[in-house]
Scaffold this active site. Structure first.
Site, PDB file in Angstrom:
ATOM      1  N   ASN A   5      78.692   0.088 -20.818  1.00 38.22           N
ATOM      2  CA  ASN A   5      78.919  -1.128 -20.215  1.00 38.22           C
ATOM      3  C   ASN A   5      78.577  -2.487 -20.408  1.00 38.22           C
ATOM      4  O   ASN A   5      78.574  -3.330 -19.802  1.00 38.22           O
ATOM      5  CB  ASN A   5      78.721  -0.842 -18.723  1.00 38.22           C
ATOM      6  CG  ASN A   5      77.380  -1.123 -18.751  1.00 38.22           C
ATOM      7  OD1 ASN A   5      76.318  -1.085 -19.740  1.00 38.22           O
ATOM      8  ND2 ASN A   5      76.122  -0.696 -17.485  1.00 38.22           N
ATOM      9  N   ASP A  55      62.880  -3.422 -23.539  1.00 40.40           N
ATOM     10  CA  ASP A  55      62.716  -2.515 -22.155  1.00 40.40           C
ATOM     11  C   ASP A  55      62.133  -2.173 -21.948  1.00 40.40           C
ATOM     12  O   ASP A  55      61.694  -0.845 -23.270  1.00 40.40           O
ATOM     13  CB  ASP A  55      64.066  -2.488 -21.636  1.00 40.40           C
ATOM     14  CG  ASP A  55      64.886  -1.721 -22.505  1.00 40.40           C
ATOM     15  OD1 ASP A  55      64.438  -1.027 -23.527  1.00 40.40           O
ATOM     16  OD2 ASP A  55      66.476  -1.582 -23.092  1.00 40.40           O
ATOM     17  N   GLU A  68      71.896  -5.321 -17.134  1.00 34.96           N
ATOM     18  CA  GLU A  68      73.327  -4.366 -16.856  1.00 34.96           C
ATOM     19  C   GLU A  68      74.566  -6.046 -16.453  1.00 34.96           C
ATOM     20  O   GLU A  68      74.111  -6.988 -15.737  1.00 34.96           O
ATOM     21  CB  GLU A  68      73.019  -4.062 -15.797  1.00 34.96           C
ATOM     22  CG  GLU A  68      72.244  -2.524 -16.232  1.00 34.96           C
ATOM     23  CD  GLU A  68      73.632  -1.003 -16.636  1.00 34.96           C
ATOM     24  OE1 GLU A  68      73.620  -0.986 -17.362  1.00 34.96           O
ATOM     25  OE2 GLU A  68      72.087  -0.084 -15.815  1.00 34.96           O
ATOM     26  N   HIS A  87      75.867  -2.799 -22.060  1.00 39.45           N
ATOM     27  CA  HIS A  87      74.762  -4.382 -21.261  1.00 39.45           C
ATOM     28  C   HIS A  87      73.750  -4.230 -22.240  1.00 39.45           C
ATOM     29  O   HIS A  87      73.631  -4.120 -23.798  1.00 39.45           O
ATOM     30  CB  HIS A  87      73.262  -2.976 -20.044  1.00 39.45           C
ATOM     31  CG  HIS A  87      73.483  -1.822 -20.688  1.00 39.45           C
ATOM     32  ND1 HIS A  87      73.268  -0.626 -20.154  1.00 39.45           N
ATOM     33  CD2 HIS A  87      72.675  -1.350 -21.990  1.00 39.45           C
ATOM     34  CE1 HIS A  87      72.746   0.250 -20.423  1.00 39.45           C
ATOM     35  NE2 HIS A  87      72.801  -0.043 -21.702  1.00 39.45           N
TER      36      HIS A  87
END
Ligand code: GLP
Length: 251
Positions: free
Chosen positions: A136, A67, A143, A138
């Site tokens: 979380n 990313d 996400e 990801h």
């Protein structure tokens, strides 16, 4: 799933670097999917040490970062391109023509994403994908709620993720709102995945990802279905796992 639990972060970094070194030795032109964040920093340090001892050769290696933030210059303090230079590339004999990042300064994000996917395919797909895990769940910047069928695309970061990315040098307002990430499908198509997590603060999400239901609420949970997944955790990150024997039986 292969599960390795190390005593501490140093052990995790060494174990991960050794796995990478073995794969590079077996296939010098390995196509490597790279991750950033705090977790793999030690692994990159260990890899540089192995390189300095003459044990790893990066000259034929091909890399794709998982990313990158959208529309930030390479010299931005959060740039993952900058991170890779700092922690690995400038210290080893990698050919910069073989390193790839989603180019984030161009306006047509969709074209950029299509081209990134095309390049990965042109190299025969990713052989080994390194991943960290967000608080979380990801992976990359996929996400919670990301579809399993996603490929490389422009995403909007959650406010929780943005807040965690802000640090002493970067205020919250400077944290970009968007990023380009490999999609879940692209990640799952990697021939092998190496997932790393360190520290107590990751213990709950590691448990949900590895022992909870496979759900888009926890993107990393899809990794349970990958046929060649290696997980390296330090003891703190493994603290909440139950029935370690059951997990290991999946090996
Ligand atoms: C970041 C990155 C991910 C990384 C994750 C965990 O936001 N986009 O690729 O794996 O969050 O980062 P850390 O290792 O710093 O906890």
């Amino acid at each position: 799933m292969q599960l390795q639990i190390t005593n501490d972060y140093r052990g995790l970094s060494r174990a991960a670097a050794r796995i990478m070194a073995q794969r590079i030795l077996t296939k010098p032109n390995l196509v490597l999917g790279l991750a950033t964040g705090k977790t793999p920093i030690g692994m990159y340090e260990e890899l540089v040490a192995l390189y300095r001892q003459g044990l790893v050769d990066f000259s034929s290696l091909v890399t794709f970062n998982v990313d990158e933030f959208f529309a930030i210059p390479v010299d931005h303090p959060l740039s993952y391109h900058h991170y890779m230079e700092e922690h690995l590339f400038q210290h080893v004999n990698i050919n910069s023509r073989n390193t790839h990042f989603p180019s984030t300064t161009v306006s047509d994000a969709n074209a950029v994403c299509r081209e990134y996917e095309r390049r990965i395919q042109a190299h025969g797909g990713i052989d080994l994908q390194i991943l960290g895990i967000g608080h979380n769940g990801h992976i990359g910047f996929n996400e919670p709620g990301s579809d399993w069928g996603t490929t490389t695309r422009l995403v909007t970061l959650t406010e929780e993720t943005r807040a965690r990315l802000a640090n002493r040098d970067v205020s919250l307002t400077e944290v970009p709102r968007q990023a380009i990430t490999l999609g879940i499908k692209t990640i799952m198509h990697a021939k092998e995945i190496l997932l790393l997590a360190s520290g107590r603060e990751k213990a709950m999400i590691v448990r949900q990802a590895l022992q909870g239901p496979v759900s888009t609420d926890i993107p990393a949970s899809i990794l349970q279905l990958h046929p060649r997944l290696t997980v390296v955790l330090d003891r703190d990150a493994a603290k909440e796992l139950n029935d370690l024997d059951d997990l290991r039986r999946l090996e």
